[in-house]
Design a protein around this motif. Structure first.
Motif, PDB file in Angstrom:
ATOM      1  N   MET A   1       5.538   6.793  -0.005  1.00 35.83           N
ATOM      2  CA  MET A   1       4.808   7.725  -0.860  1.00 35.83           C
ATOM      3  C   MET A   1       5.282   7.627  -2.301  1.00 35.83           C
ATOM      4  O   MET A   1       6.452   7.354  -2.567  1.00 35.83           O
ATOM      5  CB  MET A   1       5.005   9.165  -0.374  1.00 35.83           C
ATOM      6  CG  MET A   1       4.324   9.482   0.938  1.00 35.83           C
ATOM      7  SD  MET A   1       4.784  11.144   1.503  1.00 35.83           S
ATOM      8  CE  MET A   1       4.230  12.143   0.124  1.00 35.83           C
ATOM      9  N   ILE A   2       4.353   7.907  -3.216  1.00 34.08           N
ATOM     10  CA  ILE A   2       4.680   8.000  -4.639  1.00 34.08           C
ATOM     11  C   ILE A   2       4.063   9.285  -5.186  1.00 34.08           C
ATOM     12  O   ILE A   2       3.144   9.848  -4.589  1.00 34.08           O
ATOM     13  CB  ILE A   2       4.156   6.790  -5.442  1.00 34.08           C
ATOM     14  CG1 ILE A   2       2.648   6.600  -5.219  1.00 34.08           C
ATOM     15  CG2 ILE A   2       4.927   5.530  -5.069  1.00 34.08           C
ATOM     16  CD1 ILE A   2       2.024   5.490  -6.056  1.00 34.08           C
ATOM     17  N   VAL A   3       4.567   9.731  -6.330  1.00 37.57           N
ATOM     18  CA  VAL A   3       3.965  10.874  -7.025  1.00 37.57           C
ATOM     19  C   VAL A   3       3.460  10.374  -8.364  1.00 37.57           C
ATOM     20  O   VAL A   3       4.152   9.631  -9.060  1.00 37.57           O
ATOM     21  CB  VAL A   3       4.967  12.034  -7.198  1.00 37.57           C
ATOM     22  CG1 VAL A   3       6.238  11.592  -7.909  1.00 37.57           C
ATOM     23  CG2 VAL A   3       4.319  13.212  -7.918  1.00 37.57           C
ATOM     24  N   THR A   4       2.235  10.746  -8.698  1.00 33.85           N
ATOM     25  CA  THR A   4       1.604  10.241  -9.923  1.00 33.85           C
ATOM     26  C   THR A   4       1.011  11.385 -10.741  1.00 33.85           C
ATOM     27  O   THR A   4       0.544  12.375 -10.193  1.00 33.85           O
ATOM     28  CB  THR A   4       0.468   9.257  -9.590  1.00 33.85           C
ATOM     29  OG1 THR A   4      -0.562   9.937  -8.873  1.00 33.85           O
ATOM     30  CG2 THR A   4       0.971   8.104  -8.733  1.00 33.85           C
ATOM     31  N   SER A   5       1.046  11.207 -12.046  1.00 34.27           N
ATOM     32  CA  SER A   5       0.356  12.133 -12.946  1.00 34.27           C
ATOM     33  C   SER A   5      -1.017  11.561 -13.270  1.00 34.27           C
ATOM     34  O   SER A   5      -1.117  10.461 -13.814  1.00 34.27           O
ATOM     35  CB  SER A   5       1.138  12.298 -14.257  1.00 34.27           C
ATOM     36  OG  SER A   5       2.296  13.056 -14.071  1.00 34.27           O
ATOM     37  N   ASP A   6      -2.043  12.291 -12.941  1.00 30.57           N
ATOM     38  CA  ASP A   6      -3.418  11.887 -13.274  1.00 30.57           C
ATOM     39  C   ASP A   6      -3.661  12.331 -14.720  1.00 30.57           C
ATOM     40  O   ASP A   6      -4.025  13.471 -14.971  1.00 30.57           O
ATOM     41  CB  ASP A   6      -4.377  12.585 -12.304  1.00 30.57           C
ATOM     42  CG  ASP A   6      -5.727  11.922 -12.249  1.00 30.57           C
ATOM     43  OD1 ASP A   6      -5.977  11.017 -13.063  1.00 30.57           O
ATOM     44  OD2 ASP A   6      -6.543  12.319 -11.405  1.00 30.57           O
TER      45      ASP A   6
ATOM     46  N   PHE B   1       0.857  -1.197   0.000  1.00 28.07           N
ATOM     47  CA  PHE B   1       0.000   0.000   0.000  1.00 28.07           C
ATOM     48  C   PHE B   1       0.887   1.238   0.000  1.00 28.07           C
ATOM     49  O   PHE B   1       1.837   1.333   0.773  1.00 28.07           O
ATOM     50  CB  PHE B   1      -0.925   0.019   1.215  1.00 28.07           C
ATOM     51  CG  PHE B   1      -1.676   1.307   1.368  1.00 28.07           C
ATOM     52  CD1 PHE B   1      -2.629   1.695   0.432  1.00 28.07           C
ATOM     53  CD2 PHE B   1      -1.420   2.161   2.446  1.00 28.07           C
ATOM     54  CE1 PHE B   1      -3.316   2.893   0.559  1.00 28.07           C
ATOM     55  CE2 PHE B   1      -2.113   3.357   2.581  1.00 28.07           C
ATOM     56  CZ  PHE B   1      -3.060   3.720   1.639  1.00 28.07           C
ATOM     57  N   TYR B   2       0.561   2.196  -0.886  1.00 24.24           N
ATOM     58  CA  TYR B   2       1.332   3.433  -1.021  1.00 24.24           C
ATOM     59  C   TYR B   2       0.414   4.648  -0.912  1.00 24.24           C
ATOM     60  O   TYR B   2      -0.759   4.594  -1.298  1.00 24.24           O
ATOM     61  CB  TYR B   2       2.038   3.475  -2.383  1.00 24.24           C
ATOM     62  CG  TYR B   2       3.103   2.421  -2.550  1.00 24.24           C
ATOM     63  CD1 TYR B   2       4.451   2.731  -2.408  1.00 24.24           C
ATOM     64  CD2 TYR B   2       2.757   1.108  -2.864  1.00 24.24           C
ATOM     65  CE1 TYR B   2       5.433   1.761  -2.579  1.00 24.24           C
ATOM     66  CE2 TYR B   2       3.738   0.128  -3.033  1.00 24.24           C
ATOM     67  CZ  TYR B   2       5.064   0.458  -2.886  1.00 24.24           C
ATOM     68  OH  TYR B   2       6.029  -0.502  -3.048  1.00 24.24           O
ATOM     69  N   LEU B   3       0.958   5.736  -0.410  1.00 18.04           N
ATOM     70  CA  LEU B   3       0.258   7.013  -0.370  1.00 18.04           C
ATOM     71  C   LEU B   3       0.653   7.839  -1.591  1.00 18.04           C
ATOM     72  O   LEU B   3       1.845   7.957  -1.899  1.00 18.04           O
ATOM     73  CB  LEU B   3       0.604   7.782   0.904  1.00 18.04           C
ATOM     74  CG  LEU B   3       0.097   7.163   2.212  1.00 18.04           C
ATOM     75  CD1 LEU B   3       0.709   7.880   3.409  1.00 18.04           C
ATOM     76  CD2 LEU B   3      -1.428   7.228   2.290  1.00 18.04           C
ATOM     77  N   GLU B   4      -0.325   8.410  -2.268  1.00 19.09           N
ATOM     78  CA  GLU B   4      -0.072   9.192  -3.485  1.00 19.09           C
ATOM     79  C   GLU B   4      -0.145  10.688  -3.226  1.00 19.09           C
ATOM     80  O   GLU B   4      -1.017  11.159  -2.504  1.00 19.09           O
ATOM     81  CB  GLU B   4      -1.127   8.876  -4.556  1.00 19.09           C
ATOM     82  CG  GLU B   4      -0.922   7.585  -5.299  1.00 19.09           C
ATOM     83  CD  GLU B   4      -1.903   7.468  -6.463  1.00 19.09           C
ATOM     84  OE1 GLU B   4      -1.983   8.430  -7.269  1.00 19.09           O
ATOM     85  OE2 GLU B   4      -2.577   6.434  -6.562  1.00 19.09           O
ATOM     86  N   ILE B   5       0.762  11.397  -3.869  1.00 20.59           N
ATOM     87  CA  ILE B   5       0.567  12.833  -4.061  1.00 20.59           C
ATOM     88  C   ILE B   5       0.652  13.089  -5.564  1.00 20.59           C
ATOM     89  O   ILE B   5       1.038  12.199  -6.324  1.00 20.59           O
ATOM     90  CB  ILE B   5       1.592  13.694  -3.294  1.00 20.59           C
ATOM     91  CG1 ILE B   5       3.013  13.402  -3.790  1.00 20.59           C
ATOM     92  CG2 ILE B   5       1.463  13.475  -1.805  1.00 20.59           C
ATOM     93  CD1 ILE B   5       4.036  14.417  -3.308  1.00 20.59           C
TER      94      ILE B   5
END
Length: 274
Positions: free
Chosen positions: A205-210, A175-179
């Motif tokens: 944590m991960i960073v994602t492009s929506d 499980f990861y937390l997204e910003i």
């Protein structure tokens, strides 16, 4: 209907940007996966290390019908995980319902638990975007603190705690937390608060492009596309940063959320782990 790119276009743009992979996560739909998977095989010879991840952005709820439809990301690690995604999607569609003129296709907490626990370890989960349960409760917490509303602040705080503990108990380290690299007031608030939450619960944590469109300059084309449905919907603030970002753009935008270069690099490292 809220995204322009085809799976092939997303994959091509990701390769053009020098990314190492991309996840296909349509909203409660896995129908793009055959095209994405076939295209992944097609490009494999020229791009042997590029990963195409098959996932789903589900609507996670405690009961049906629900007034709130929290966004939530599931990614398949392997064929077993993808079978679980398909089963969950089938259950959601078989139990779909109409509310306020919209078809709602929700997944219950209990259904996710049931399917996952039959054969655990084949899915990765993350907290999704501003439409996710943690993000919405962070914003509710900040607003309650501003108003001095201790009861509402406590409720939002407890919701965050309960949600993260549930995820950790189910998925463990998967499980990861997204910003996200948005620069709206809401996204910056979430990005800033997520740091301390991740540290408190020892969640990566991960960073994602929506990615609802490919490039920043496609924003107004995307807006016209949304407006073509002739429905009352928000087409500006939520979508202003929802395109596939380069590494450099992410560094630059996360500066506005007080992230250091080292912190952003760690987010990238966690994404690579996935």
């Amino acid at each position: 209907r809220d995204a322009l790119p085809t799976p092939e276009a997303l994959i091509n743009r990701a390769i053009e940007l020098g990314l190492s992979g991309i996840a296909i996560t349509d909203h409660e739909a896995v129908s793009a996966h055959p095209k994405a998977n076939m295209y992944a095989q097609k490009i494999k010879e020229k791009n042997p290390d590029f990963k195409v991840i098959l996932g789903n952005e589900i609507y996670l709820v405690k009961e049906r019908p629900s007034d709130i439809h929290y966004h939530y990301i599931l990614l398949a690690k392997d064929a077993i995980g993808h079978y679980q995604l398909r089963r969950l999607s089938t259950i959601a569609w078989l139990n779909s319902y109409t509310a306020k003129g919209m078809t709602r296709v929700d997944t219950l907490y209990s259904e996710l638990e049931m399917i996952y626990n039959e054969n655990p370890g084949h899915l990765i989960a993350s907290s999704a975007c501003l439409g996710g349960e943690i993000d919405k409760n962070i914003l509710a917490l900040v607003e309650a603190e501003k108003l001095g509303d201790e009861k509402s602040a406590a409720a939002a705080h407890n919701n965050i705690v309960d949600f993260i503990l549930w995820n950790k108990s189910l998925f463990g380290d998967d499980f990861y937390l997204e910003i996200q690299p948005g620069i709206s007031k809401e996204q910056i608030l979430v990005n800033q608060r997520m740091k301390s939450i991740a540290k408190c619960f020892d969640v990566k944590m991960i960073v994602t492009s929506d990615s609802h469109y490919l490039k920043a300059e496609d924003r107004y084309l995307h807006k016209a596309y949304l407006n073509s449905e002739n429905k009352e919907r928000e087409v500006d603030s939520f979508y202003q940063d929802t395109y596939l970002h380069s590494e450099e753009e992410i560094y630059k935008k996360l500066e506005k959320s007080d992230y250091t270069v080292e912190e952003v690099q760690k987010l990238f490292d966690n994404s690579m782990e996935i």
